[in-house]
Design an enzyme around this catalytic site. Sequence first.
Site, mmCIF file in Angstrom:
data_model
loop_
_atom_site.group_PDB
_atom_site.id
_atom_site.type_symbol
_atom_site.label_atom_id
_atom_site.label_comp_id
_atom_site.label_asym_id
_atom_site.label_seq_id
_atom_site.Cartn_x
_atom_site.Cartn_y
_atom_site.Cartn_z
ATOM 1 N N GLU A 205 81.316 41.348 60.239
ATOM 2 C CA GLU A 205 81.432 40.977 61.513
ATOM 3 C C GLU A 205 82.297 39.172 62.053
ATOM 4 O OE1 GLU A 205 80.111 40.698 66.392
ATOM 5 O OE2 GLU A 205 78.935 40.451 64.641
ATOM 6 N N GLY A 338 72.944 34.300 60.893
ATOM 7 C CA GLY A 338 71.772 33.587 60.443
ATOM 8 C C GLY A 338 71.258 35.216 60.380
ATOM 9 N N ALA A 339 71.159 36.057 60.849
ATOM 10 C CA ALA A 339 71.597 37.691 60.339
ATOM 11 C C ALA A 339 72.239 38.522 61.143
ATOM 12 C CB ALA A 339 70.165 38.174 61.391
ATOM 13 N N MET A 340 72.963 39.804 60.735
ATOM 14 C CA MET A 340 74.135 40.777 60.991
ATOM 15 C C MET A 340 73.337 41.970 61.576
ATOM 16 S SD MET A 340 76.996 41.091 61.931
ATOM 17 C CE MET A 340 77.291 42.541 62.909
ATOM 18 N N GLU A 341 73.530 42.332 63.070
ATOM 19 C CA GLU A 341 72.892 43.197 63.223
ATOM 20 C C GLU A 341 73.983 45.492 62.860
ATOM 21 O OE1 GLU A 341 74.800 41.645 64.962
ATOM 22 O OE2 GLU A 341 76.611 42.436 66.585
ATOM 23 N N ASN A 342 74.691 44.743 61.855
ATOM 24 C CA ASN A 342 74.440 46.760 60.851
ATOM 25 C C ASN A 342 74.384 46.927 61.573
ATOM 26 O OD1 ASN A 342 76.652 44.608 59.323
ATOM 27 N ND2 ASN A 342 75.229 44.507 58.377
ATOM 28 N N HIS A 374 66.135 39.496 67.951
ATOM 29 C CA HIS A 374 67.332 39.790 68.699
ATOM 30 C C HIS A 374 68.117 40.763 68.026
ATOM 31 C CE1 HIS A 374 71.674 37.221 69.308
ATOM 32 N NE2 HIS A 374 72.174 37.780 68.490
ATOM 33 N N GLU A 375 68.816 41.047 66.994
ATOM 34 C CA GLU A 375 69.087 41.621 65.995
ATOM 35 C C GLU A 375 68.561 43.674 66.756
ATOM 36 O OE1 GLU A 375 71.715 39.817 64.703
ATOM 37 O OE2 GLU A 375 70.762 37.489 64.518
#
Length: 942
Positions: A205, A338-342, A374-375
């Site tokens: 992303e 911070g993080a990624m929702e793959n 959140h993710e």
Amino acid sequence: MQRPSTARGAAGSGAVLLLVLVCVAVLPGASGGGGKMALGGEARGVARYCNKGANVEAAPPPSRTPAPPAAGSPAQFRGQARLPRFAAPRRYELRLRPDLVACTFTGAAAVSVAVSAPTRFLVLNAADLTVDRASIRFRDLGPKEVVFFPDDEILVLGFANNLPLGEGVLSMKFNGTLNDQMRGFYRSKYHYKGQMKNMAVTQFESVDARRCFPCWDEPAFKAKFKLTLEVPPGMVALSNMPIANQTATGPIKTISYQESPLMSTYLVAIVVGLLEYIEGVTPEGTRVRVYTQVGKSNHGKFALDVGVKSLHLYKDYFGTPYPLPKLDMVAIPDFAAGAMENYGLVTYREVALLFDEESSAESSKQNIAITVAHELAHQWFGNLVTMEWWTHLWLNEGFATWVSHLAVDSFFPQWNIWTQFLDATTAGLKLDSLEESHPIEVEIHHANEVDEIFDAISYDKGASVIRMLQNYLGAERFQKALASYIQKFAYSNAKTEDLWAVLEEKSGEPIKNLMNTWTKQQGYPVVNAKLNGNYLELEQAQFLSDGSPGPGMWIVPVTAGCGSYDMQKKFLLKGKSDRLDIRDIASQCGNQEKGGNFWIKLNINQTGFYRVQYDDKLAAALQTALQSKKLSLMDKIGIVEDSHALSMACKQTLTTLLRLLYAYREEADYSVLSHINTVSLSVAKISVDATPGLVGDIKQLLIKLLLPPAVKLGWDPKNSENHLDALLRPVLLVALVKLGHDKTINEGIRRFGIFVHDRNTSLLPPDTRKAAYLAAMQNVTTSYRSAYNDLLKVYRESDEAEEKGRVLSTLCHCKDKNIVLESLNLLFTDEVRSQDAYYVLQGLGVETRETTWLWLKGNWDRITKKYGGTQQGGFIRYVLTLFASNEKAAEFSRFFATRKNPEFERTLKQSLENVRINARWIQGIRSEPRLAQTVQELLRRP
Ligand code: BES
Ligand code: ZN
């Protein structure tokens, strides 16, 4: 929470471009031929971790061909916002072989493509890849033309004749580099048994899947993915789906994964490394794992627990089961966001996933809970139902931000997370009070504009207007409508208006009209409130921090409480002004004239995205209500935040703000005090320039405000102390150190001295360490640098990301400019991961700002080289906003006039605007007649 900038290197070397040129040059009539083409382009960065509020501007519009391209030529596809729709991928078969030693990869793609209209072209995205031309086939046909347009990152395949309608397979081979830019397919470094190892990780992303494999890299081109990875046998290799098959031959293990459901390219993910895991399972039977570097998996327990609970909660909330057979969450040592929702393989920076009771701060726990929630919300809102185009990114991010609070509130009700949500609202209001803000729904003309919108508008304003809407509709109606929205658009894409349509249908309310005023125009109103007999007169005007009037007009869901929270008035302010008959609620207000319990608070619990300015009478009554503890925590926060903003915009005096701040003297709540703390530090900072003679007294006054709750908490945590007190202690101690409170500084130095010799001392647990580090830094000079050396030692010896970040964030907190320079220069060494650069910048202070600016200017080329356009935005923001003068703003403008880069243009403009706003605020403060007198008076009060 901290929002570091992303680290993105400056890629796109001349060599790559040269090869591209060669490619384009051989274009006419070129067919088949065994050449390889390198697809490179300009580096663009993702505009965040956490770079909310500090957006990065997009690259310039693609250079257009001088003459309009012939309709039949590949050039007709240049300069378009989106790929043509005549062909769409249905299913990707991908085979990738990363080489973790050479840091390269090879790949093969076979994509089923549905051609729906007559064309002889296939147009798809690719970047930074070398495609083997000879391998390209569509339905066994080789292309006549293969053209790569680097500005657009598109690959145009021209065939001799029109392609048959219907599905056919496009196949090709390609290779690339595991880059160091934390985007596309990249390498991250970690230690294993004393050796440095590489991990291969993806971050796609917004628009970086094209750097790993050629693809239709837009969210609306959903397809199924069937991946196969070839990796060394000892490695763990993860992807979105569970393993279907695994075979090993010699030095290569081949793993094929189950086919995914329909999904967007930006959610595809791969992680290959030496990893270990812990595992849990949801009540529905979904297997959840947390993967970490070897030795850290037990730090994943807390996140695992939140993850399992979140999947369970969201299944009910969205009325839809978790769509995939498994969920993995992985801690990545180098991670831009911070993080990624793959989908099914969520990636995190270590600090956002790993918690250790012994060595992590309480605030990390909350950060992890929010991040995981959140993710995982994205697995539904974002992954199952995806925005149709990046204009609707806010649906993803605003919604996940909002619902993560809902989830965390249900898991940890004692955290009072909705009160803390006002941090988000505050951030949204702050950015959106700039002329250089943008609407929530922002037009995207080109992929290179996407990254800049991951900011406080999409996240925080987005989440805040969702909260406003939920409040307007009621929780139950809102949830039911959301569940049917998710069901209706599952495995597909939606626009903002699709959500409004479902909400409208389910509620019978005119949601679209109401919400369009919030999502289609930038900014927000300040509602001026005046009491006139039995009427409350209200008037809205756009609020801008530079004090200028804006043209905006909103439909404002106004709420009002009068003397009590039991009965509230609600109505929509639709025009410029209106008046509210308050006779019915006024009866509980007591007598206006005699005082009593008379107060009126608008925007109850700050559910609306607007500010309120009260007339003197209403303001005085509210201050009395505040002191007599009649107001909710959220309202207390709203009142001080609005007053701070109004003061900055010179719509109210600093004198008034200080009197109001003083009314918070008895406050004990974490959230309220954390807002008081930021407002206080802002006041202390501006007074350095505005009233140098008074700055000492103003600091004393702020100390007087913050000291009582700090003394009550002390340095040592109490047994079984609650979460919020644990969060509050470091906030207060850090503030007292920064304000120069001697006793706190001395105690910090004392504890630091003990800690240096005994890292396990109970005198300095993680929560209070930062205050002690800052205290120790206070006295460091070039000739008296032992504390600085000690801190560097702590940094070097720690293998915990949180501890490293903590040290880095204190290294510039020093009056000695040589030390500040030494700290800044660490940013050019291998000692600081580029993901962590923002920590160092965060610590910068007003005292050494000239040195810092000179350093920035003098090292600009080096910064550009190492950090690329995106992260430079962070450098600009942190350094420029230390200043508060128009002359300085002009100097910055001159410097950057010849160093323009679309990737930080918006950040630059916003930073300059902030510098000028502060300059104007200073002028306002200097003309306040009663400021000094008020400060003295408040200082004298018992
Ligand atoms: N989708 C984002 C990650 C992302 C950000 C990708 C920017 C590309 C560009 C992810 O869901 C996210 O929002 N992460 C947040 C953490 C969250 C707790 C607010 C982040 O990285 O700050
Ligand atoms: Zn998100």
